[in-house]
Design a protein around this motif. Sequence first.
Motif, PDB file in Angstrom:
ATOM      1  N   GLY A   1     -11.205-116.044  35.433  1.00  0.00           N
ATOM      2  CA  GLY A   1     -11.770-115.132  36.409  1.00  0.00           C
ATOM      3  C   GLY A   1     -11.700-115.561  37.823  1.00  0.00           C
ATOM      4  O   GLY A   1     -12.199-114.889  38.670  1.00  0.00           O
ATOM      5  N   GLN A   2     -11.242-116.692  37.930  1.00  0.00           N
ATOM      6  CA  GLN A   2     -10.913-117.260  39.491  1.00  0.00           C
ATOM      7  C   GLN A   2      -9.699-117.416  39.751  1.00  0.00           C
ATOM      8  O   GLN A   2      -8.893-117.431  38.636  1.00  0.00           O
ATOM      9  CB  GLN A   2     -11.775-118.870  39.371  1.00  0.00           C
TER      10      GLN A   2
ATOM     11  N   TYR B   1     -25.618-115.829  35.586  1.00  0.00           N
ATOM     12  CA  TYR B   1     -24.677-114.603  34.880  1.00  0.00           C
ATOM     13  C   TYR B   1     -25.774-113.801  34.598  1.00  0.00           C
ATOM     14  O   TYR B   1     -27.010-113.857  34.495  1.00  0.00           O
ATOM     15  CB  TYR B   1     -24.070-115.021  33.623  1.00  0.00           C
ATOM     16  N   THR B   2     -25.388-112.350  35.048  1.00  0.00           N
ATOM     17  CA  THR B   2     -26.133-111.157  34.505  1.00  0.00           C
ATOM     18  C   THR B   2     -26.562-111.104  33.375  1.00  0.00           C
ATOM     19  O   THR B   2     -25.975-110.711  32.253  1.00  0.00           O
ATOM     20  CB  THR B   2     -25.309-109.973  35.144  1.00  0.00           C
ATOM     21  N   ARG B   3     -28.089-111.189  33.029  1.00  0.00           N
ATOM     22  CA  ARG B   3     -28.532-111.136  31.690  1.00  0.00           C
ATOM     23  C   ARG B   3     -29.160-109.604  31.599  1.00  0.00           C
ATOM     24  O   ARG B   3     -28.846-108.950  30.569  1.00  0.00           O
ATOM     25  CB  ARG B   3     -29.494-111.948  31.471  1.00  0.00           C
ATOM     26  N   VAL B   4     -29.814-108.839  32.672  1.00  0.00           N
ATOM     27  CA  VAL B   4     -30.288-107.615  32.629  1.00  0.00           C
ATOM     28  C   VAL B   4     -29.898-107.165  33.849  1.00  0.00           C
ATOM     29  O   VAL B   4     -30.070-107.466  34.984  1.00  0.00           O
ATOM     30  CB  VAL B   4     -31.878-107.675  32.469  1.00  0.00           C
TER      31      VAL B   4
ATOM     32  N   VAL C   1     -19.571-116.579  43.454  1.00  0.00           N
ATOM     33  CA  VAL C   1     -19.229-115.238  43.338  1.00  0.00           C
ATOM     34  C   VAL C   1     -18.287-114.974  44.186  1.00  0.00           C
ATOM     35  O   VAL C   1     -17.276-114.150  44.276  1.00  0.00           O
ATOM     36  CB  VAL C   1     -20.599-114.195  43.447  1.00  0.00           C
TER      37      VAL C   1
ATOM     38  N   PRO D   1     -26.741-120.609  32.777  1.00  0.00           N
ATOM     39  CA  PRO D   1     -26.856-121.650  31.470  1.00  0.00           C
ATOM     40  C   PRO D   1     -27.783-122.700  31.326  1.00  0.00           C
ATOM     41  O   PRO D   1     -27.959-123.465  32.275  1.00  0.00           O
ATOM     42  CB  PRO D   1     -25.498-121.658  31.208  1.00  0.00           C
TER      43      PRO D   1
ATOM     44  N   VAL E   1     -29.514-115.488  35.038  1.00  0.00           N
ATOM     45  CA  VAL E   1     -29.821-116.752  34.427  1.00  0.00           C
ATOM     46  C   VAL E   1     -28.779-117.737  34.469  1.00  0.00           C
ATOM     47  O   VAL E   1     -27.376-117.395  34.213  1.00  0.00           O
ATOM     48  CB  VAL E   1     -29.938-116.304  32.820  1.00  0.00           C
TER      49      VAL E   1
HETATM   50  C1  LIG Z   1     -22.529-113.919  38.658  1.00  0.00           C
HETATM   51  C2  LIG Z   1     -21.662-115.036  38.068  1.00  0.00           C
HETATM   52  C3  LIG Z   1     -21.289-116.308  38.679  1.00  0.00           C
HETATM   53  C4  LIG Z   1     -20.768-117.472  38.022  1.00  0.00           C
HETATM   54  C5  LIG Z   1     -19.451-117.859  37.537  1.00  0.00           C
HETATM   55  C6  LIG Z   1     -18.558-118.756  38.530  1.00  0.00           C
HETATM   56  C7  LIG Z   1     -17.313-118.721  38.385  1.00  0.00           C
HETATM   57  C8  LIG Z   1     -16.382-117.429  38.444  1.00  0.00           C
HETATM   58  C9  LIG Z   1     -16.485-117.305  39.916  1.00  0.00           C
HETATM   59  C10 LIG Z   1     -16.185-115.922  40.572  1.00  0.00           C
HETATM   60  C11 LIG Z   1     -16.256-114.825  39.773  1.00  0.00           C
HETATM   61  C12 LIG Z   1     -17.353-113.791  40.207  1.00  0.00           C
HETATM   62  C13 LIG Z   1     -18.024-112.996  39.116  1.00  0.00           C
HETATM   63  C14 LIG Z   1     -18.751-111.962  39.504  1.00  0.00           C
HETATM   64  C15 LIG Z   1     -19.659-111.614  38.383  1.00  0.00           C
HETATM   65  C16 LIG Z   1     -20.196-110.301  38.386  1.00  0.00           C
HETATM   66  C17 LIG Z   1     -21.396-110.398  37.439  1.00  0.00           C
HETATM   67  C18 LIG Z   1     -21.118-110.265  35.906  1.00  0.00           C
HETATM   68  O1  LIG Z   1     -20.318-109.545  35.561  1.00  0.00           O
HETATM   69  S1  LIG Z   1     -21.690-111.539  35.010  1.00  0.00           S
HETATM   70  C19 LIG Z   1     -20.972-111.245  33.386  1.00  0.00           C
HETATM   71  C20 LIG Z   1     -21.724-110.442  32.492  1.00  0.00           C
HETATM   72  N1  LIG Z   1     -22.757-111.043  31.983  1.00  0.00           N
HETATM   73  C21 LIG Z   1     -22.680-112.269  30.918  1.00  0.00           C
HETATM   74  O2  LIG Z   1     -21.613-112.623  30.653  1.00  0.00           O
HETATM   75  C22 LIG Z   1     -23.877-113.085  30.746  1.00  0.00           C
HETATM   76  C23 LIG Z   1     -23.758-113.200  29.149  1.00  0.00           C
HETATM   77  N2  LIG Z   1     -25.103-113.897  28.399  1.00  0.00           N
HETATM   78  C24 LIG Z   1     -24.850-115.158  28.564  1.00  0.00           C
HETATM   79  O3  LIG Z   1     -24.092-115.780  28.728  1.00  0.00           O
HETATM   80  C25 LIG Z   1     -26.389-115.711  28.314  1.00  0.00           C
HETATM   81  O4  LIG Z   1     -27.229-114.710  27.636  1.00  0.00           O
HETATM   82  C26 LIG Z   1     -26.930-116.324  29.616  1.00  0.00           C
HETATM   83  C27 LIG Z   1     -26.282-117.466  29.894  1.00  0.00           C
HETATM   84  C28 LIG Z   1     -27.128-115.470  30.550  1.00  0.00           C
HETATM   85  C29 LIG Z   1     -28.509-116.883  28.946  1.00  0.00           C
HETATM   86  O5  LIG Z   1     -28.333-117.630  27.762  1.00  0.00           O
HETATM   87  P1  LIG Z   1     -29.599-118.435  27.127  1.00  0.00           P
HETATM   88  O6  LIG Z   1     -29.013-118.669  25.785  1.00  0.00           O
HETATM   89  O7  LIG Z   1     -30.154-119.439  28.137  1.00  0.00           O
HETATM   90  O8  LIG Z   1     -30.444-117.180  26.904  1.00  0.00           O
HETATM   91  P2  LIG Z   1     -32.071-116.699  26.446  1.00  0.00           P
HETATM   92  O9  LIG Z   1     -32.684-118.264  26.536  1.00  0.00           O
HETATM   93  O10 LIG Z   1     -32.091-115.909  25.297  1.00  0.00           O
HETATM   94  O11 LIG Z   1     -32.725-116.166  27.693  1.00  0.00           O
HETATM   95  C30 LIG Z   1     -32.721-116.983  28.984  1.00  0.00           C
HETATM   96  C31 LIG Z   1     -34.076-116.553  29.805  1.00  0.00           C
HETATM   97  O12 LIG Z   1     -34.048-114.991  29.905  1.00  0.00           O
HETATM   98  C32 LIG Z   1     -35.244-114.354  29.517  1.00  0.00           C
HETATM   99  N3  LIG Z   1     -34.844-112.991  29.191  1.00  0.00           N
HETATM  100  C33 LIG Z   1     -33.901-112.750  28.364  1.00  0.00           C
HETATM  101  N4  LIG Z   1     -33.867-111.372  28.160  1.00  0.00           N
HETATM  102  C34 LIG Z   1     -34.986-110.880  29.252  1.00  0.00           C
HETATM  103  C35 LIG Z   1     -35.277-109.549  29.591  1.00  0.00           C
HETATM  104  N5  LIG Z   1     -34.792-108.456  29.116  1.00  0.00           N
HETATM  105  N6  LIG Z   1     -36.677-109.508  30.559  1.00  0.00           N
HETATM  106  C36 LIG Z   1     -36.962-110.811  30.986  1.00  0.00           C
HETATM  107  N7  LIG Z   1     -36.505-112.110  30.510  1.00  0.00           N
HETATM  108  C37 LIG Z   1     -35.617-112.062  29.709  1.00  0.00           C
HETATM  109  C38 LIG Z   1     -35.714-115.260  28.146  1.00  0.00           C
HETATM  110  O13 LIG Z   1     -36.860-115.147  27.719  1.00  0.00           O
HETATM  111  C39 LIG Z   1     -35.394-116.859  28.737  1.00  0.00           C
HETATM  112  O14 LIG Z   1     -36.313-117.291  29.424  1.00  0.00           O
HETATM  113  P3  LIG Z   1     -37.009-118.551  29.012  1.00  0.00           P
HETATM  114  O15 LIG Z   1     -35.802-119.576  29.042  1.00  0.00           O
HETATM  115  O16 LIG Z   1     -37.568-118.350  27.644  1.00  0.00           O
HETATM  116  O17 LIG Z   1     -38.203-118.777  30.125  1.00  0.00           O
END
Ligand SMILES: CCCCCCCC/C=C\CCCCCCCC(=O)SCCNC(=O)CCNC(=O)[C@H](O)C(C)(C)COP(=O)(O)OP(=O)(O)OC[C@H]1O[C@@H](n2cnc3c(N)ncnc32)[C@H](O)[C@@H]1OP(=O)(O)O
Length: 252
Positions: free
Chosen positions: A102-103, A193-196, A121, A248, A246
């Motif tokens: 993606g980069q 990354y976008t989680r919600v 980003v 990682p 969130v």
């Molecule tokens: C923006 C990215 C930039 C970085 C990239 C750099 C290189 C690239 C460079 C340039 C490219 C530019 C790219 C632009 C991108 C545009 C945007 C996108 O498309 S982003 C892709 C789509 N999103 C995913 O692919 C995420 C998929 N999900 C994940 O990978 C995991 O879920 C992750 C890493 C986000 C979190 O993993 P866990 O295992 O830590 O998850 P848990 O522990 O279950 O939840 C984390 C916390 O969030 C809370 N949480 C979860 N759901 C919730 C909710 N609905 N409401 C409130 N809190 C919630 C939980 O309670 C937890 O909190 P507590 O640690 O307990 O305090």
Amino acid sequence: MTSAPQAGPGAASTANTPDAADAPDAPGDGAATSADGARGLAERAAALGRELATALVSAGDEARLAAQLRELAARLGGLAGPAPADGTPPADTRARPAAHHGQEPASRSGAVGPDEDDSPVRRGDITPISSPRNPLAPPLVIEREADGSAVGRASLPLQYQGPPERVHGGIVCLMLDQVLGSAAHPKGAAPAYTRVLEVEYLAATPLDAPLTVRGWIERTEGRKRFLAGTVAHGDTITARATGLWVAPREAG
Ligand SMILES: CCCCCCCC/C=C\CCCCCCCC(=O)SCCNC(=O)CCNC(=O)[C@H](O)C(C)(C)COP(=O)(O)OP(=O)(O)OC[C@H]1O[C@@H](n2cnc3c(N)ncnc32)[C@H](O)[C@@H]1OP(=O)(O)O
């Protein structure tokens, strides 16, 4: 269609696309100039792609468009390498997405301009919404404000239509994802990354009209960043969003 490539009808496309006179491909200081030249070329090619997409969905005279496209296809034949007999894309094209995650390739990261921040980003943006070198992108031009919020601007032509005369809701969501994602990455922040992402569609988002997309951090809790944002046309907010980004666990 056979004249020099031009930006598509969106005002933002023009802003993001160097014209022929600005293309930095004149002889100069070696590798940097060559990279800049390739970048300018990619952006012009993407602008041509946008113009083509707009023509394909809006041309009134289809016979004339077909003739223009035949001529263009003949000129461009072989640009992407010889087509395999079975019609599949060339191997290097299929390998590219997996190869750079993606980069852009590292060799191009030096092409980031002085006015761009080093957010993950923004760096080497090839996304389908804000990259000037990706013909799928309008592109949305994103800037960071002094208060850390992000603002994206674009005018979306017909190929982004959902319901008649309105921007497709998925595209509205895509713009919000990108702008809130940009706001979620202040300088030095770990990649998240976008989680919600929750979007409310409040009113029609018009095509071919200047749109402003805003995103800002509401609060941060450890590795969680809570974002909010809007899409507006003039004084009318057409959509609003809240989201959770969130980082990682291993990123801290
Ligand atoms: C923006 C990215 C930039 C970085 C990239 C750099 C290189 C690239 C460079 C340039 C490219 C530019 C790219 C632009 C991108 C545009 C945007 C996108 O498309 S982003 C892709 C789509 N999103 C995913 O692919 C995420 C998929 N999900 C994940 O990978 C995991 O879920 C992750 C890493 C986000 C979190 O993993 P866990 O295992 O830590 O998850 P848990 O522990 O279950 O939840 C984390 C916390 O969030 C809370 N949480 C979860 N759901 C919730 C909710 N609905 N409401 C409130 N809190 C919630 C939980 O309670 C937890 O909190 P507590 O640690 O307990 O305090």
